[in-house]
Design a protein around this motif. Structure first.
Motif, short mmCIF file in Angstrom:
data_model
loop_
_atom_site.label_atom_id
_atom_site.label_comp_id
_atom_site.label_asym_id
_atom_site.label_seq_id
_atom_site.Cartn_x
_atom_site.Cartn_y
_atom_site.Cartn_z
N THR A 61 0.83 -1.21 0.00
CA THR A 61 0.00 0.00 0.00
C THR A 61 0.87 1.26 0.00
N TYR A 62 2.07 1.16 0.56
CA TYR A 62 2.95 2.34 0.59
C TYR A 62 3.41 2.73 -0.81
N ARG A 63 3.27 1.79 -1.76
CA ARG A 63 3.58 2.09 -3.16
C ARG A 63 2.30 2.29 -3.97
N ASN A 64 1.21 2.53 -3.23
CA ASN A 64 -0.10 2.85 -3.82
C ASN A 64 -0.75 1.68 -4.55
N PHE A 65 -0.38 0.44 -4.16
CA PHE A 65 -1.09 -0.70 -4.74
C PHE A 65 -2.52 -0.68 -4.22
N PRO A 66 -3.50 -0.79 -5.11
CA PRO A 66 -4.90 -0.56 -4.71
C PRO A 66 -5.58 -1.81 -4.14
N VAL A 67 -6.75 -1.59 -3.58
CA VAL A 67 -7.66 -2.69 -3.27
C VAL A 67 -8.30 -3.12 -4.58
N CYS A 83 3.44 -15.74 -18.22
CA CYS A 83 3.91 -15.36 -16.89
C CYS A 83 4.39 -13.92 -16.93
N ASN A 84 4.76 -13.41 -15.76
CA ASN A 84 5.32 -12.06 -15.70
C ASN A 84 6.36 -11.97 -14.61
N PHE A 85 7.29 -11.05 -14.82
CA PHE A 85 8.18 -10.59 -13.75
C PHE A 85 8.60 -9.17 -14.07
N LEU A 86 8.19 -8.24 -13.23
CA LEU A 86 8.62 -6.84 -13.33
C LEU A 86 9.31 -6.52 -12.02
N GLY A 87 10.60 -6.28 -12.06
CA GLY A 87 11.30 -6.02 -10.81
C GLY A 87 12.79 -5.84 -11.00
N VAL A 126 2.95 5.41 -14.33
CA VAL A 126 3.13 4.53 -15.49
C VAL A 126 3.61 3.15 -15.05
N SER A 127 4.60 3.11 -14.17
CA SER A 127 5.15 1.81 -13.76
C SER A 127 4.13 1.01 -12.95
N LEU A 128 3.32 1.70 -12.13
CA LEU A 128 2.28 1.00 -11.37
C LEU A 128 1.22 0.43 -12.31
N LYS A 129 0.84 1.20 -13.32
CA LYS A 129 -0.15 0.73 -14.30
C LYS A 129 0.40 -0.47 -15.07
N ASN A 130 1.66 -0.41 -15.47
CA ASN A 130 2.28 -1.54 -16.18
C ASN A 130 2.30 -2.79 -15.31
N THR A 149 12.23 -14.23 1.57
CA THR A 149 11.45 -15.05 0.65
C THR A 149 10.07 -14.45 0.43
N GLU A 150 9.46 -13.97 1.51
CA GLU A 150 8.12 -13.38 1.41
C GLU A 150 8.23 -11.99 0.79
N CYS A 151 7.33 -11.70 -0.14
CA CYS A 151 7.37 -10.40 -0.80
C CYS A 151 5.95 -9.95 -1.12
N TYR A 152 5.81 -8.66 -1.33
CA TYR A 152 4.50 -8.10 -1.66
C TYR A 152 3.94 -8.71 -2.94
N ARG A 153 4.82 -9.05 -3.87
CA ARG A 153 4.41 -9.56 -5.17
C ARG A 153 3.49 -10.78 -5.05
N ILE A 154 3.74 -11.63 -4.06
CA ILE A 154 2.93 -12.83 -3.87
C ILE A 154 1.46 -12.45 -3.67
N TYR A 155 1.23 -11.49 -2.79
CA TYR A 155 -0.14 -11.10 -2.45
C TYR A 155 -0.76 -10.26 -3.57
N GLU A 156 0.06 -9.49 -4.25
CA GLU A 156 -0.45 -8.67 -5.35
C GLU A 156 -0.87 -9.54 -6.53
N ALA A 157 -0.13 -10.63 -6.76
CA ALA A 157 -0.53 -11.59 -7.79
C ALA A 157 -1.88 -12.22 -7.44
N CYS A 158 -2.05 -12.58 -6.17
CA CYS A 158 -3.33 -13.15 -5.73
C CYS A 158 -4.48 -12.19 -6.00
#
Length: 237
Positions: A61-67, A83-87, A126-130, A149-158
């Motif tokens: 959320t600190y990077r403005n990832f939305p609900v 698949c995807n990987f942006l990072g 732009v990067s958040l939209k991508n 090992t745990e990262c925000y990406r896991i939950y954002e993918a869900c």
């Protein structure tokens, strides 16, 4: 003006990625402090499910990832990317190995890949939209380890119904098994039956992607439903 005396205190702590959190010990009730319950992120060896519990990292959320609200198209549309990987890709890391493996088999052409060399603390619009588009339009989201090992990406993918492919290896630092949990890393997610793909080495990825190419849309729709239902339950249980 009357003030009420504090009767109970619980703390939710965004812990250190290396599980170096000794500073809070003196504040725990069992050590003479006021904190009766501590909820802490990452696989802390302190977790005992009595007064110290694991708290999931969640989305950034600190990077403005939305609900994100699930939609019909999120569930039912064909997704153009395997698949995807942006990072950020760090030198001599498993992320670099992942990039090489994707290129070897040409799967980088079938996946949404955008690698950068330096970590950015904030997203641009732009990067958040991508990033959100990549999650929405990919069947799988590749989740290599970082500092933890745990990262925000896991939950954002869900959030977008994209199956996390998680590198299931312990990182450096003091995280690990506790007196009551022996399945680190990601023991909380595993104990809740997370419907992810866990791998120990990115050399396993080509076979996973080959299998993915054979899965029909109806099966993918069912898998997305199961992931989104699991995630909703996980957030509310």
């Amino acid at each position: 003006m009357k003030t009420q005396k504090l009767q109970h205190l619980a703390v939710v702590l965004l812990g250190n990625e290396l599980c170096n959190n000794d500073w809070i010990l003196k504040f725990l009730k069992k050590n003479g402090g006021l904190v009766e319950l501590l909820f802490i992120t990452y696989d802390s060896p302190w977790i005992n499910d009595v007064d110290i519990f694991q708290w999931p990292l969640g989305v950034a959320t600190y990077r403005n990832f939305p609900v994100v609200e699930a939609s019909w198209s999120m569930l039912h549309d064909e997704r153009p990317y395997l698949c995807n990987f942006l990072g950020t890709v760090y030198e001599n890391s498993s992320r670099q190995a992942l990039m090489n493996i994707l290129k070897q088999d040409g799967n980088d052409k079938l996946c949404w890949i955008s690698a950068r060399q330096q970590w950015q603390p904030q997203e641009t619009n732009v990067s958040l939209k991508n990033y959100q588009d990549a999650l929405l339009h990919s069947d799988l989201t590749l989740c290599p380890v970082g500092v933890n090992t745990e990262c925000y990406r896991i939950y954002e993918a869900c959030s977008y119904g994209s199956i996390p492919v998680v590198e299931d290896v312990m990182t450096g630092g003091n995280c690990g098994n506790s007196s009551v949990h022996y399945n680190a890393p990601l023991q909380l997610l595993k104990s809740r039956g997370a419907p992810f793909i866990f791998i120990k080495n990115w050399k396993e990825l080509p076979a996973i992607l080959e299998k993915e190419k054979t899965i029909v849309l109806q099966e993918k729709i069912q898998r997305r439903k199961e992931l989104l239902q699991w995630y909703q339950h996980f957030k509310t249980e």
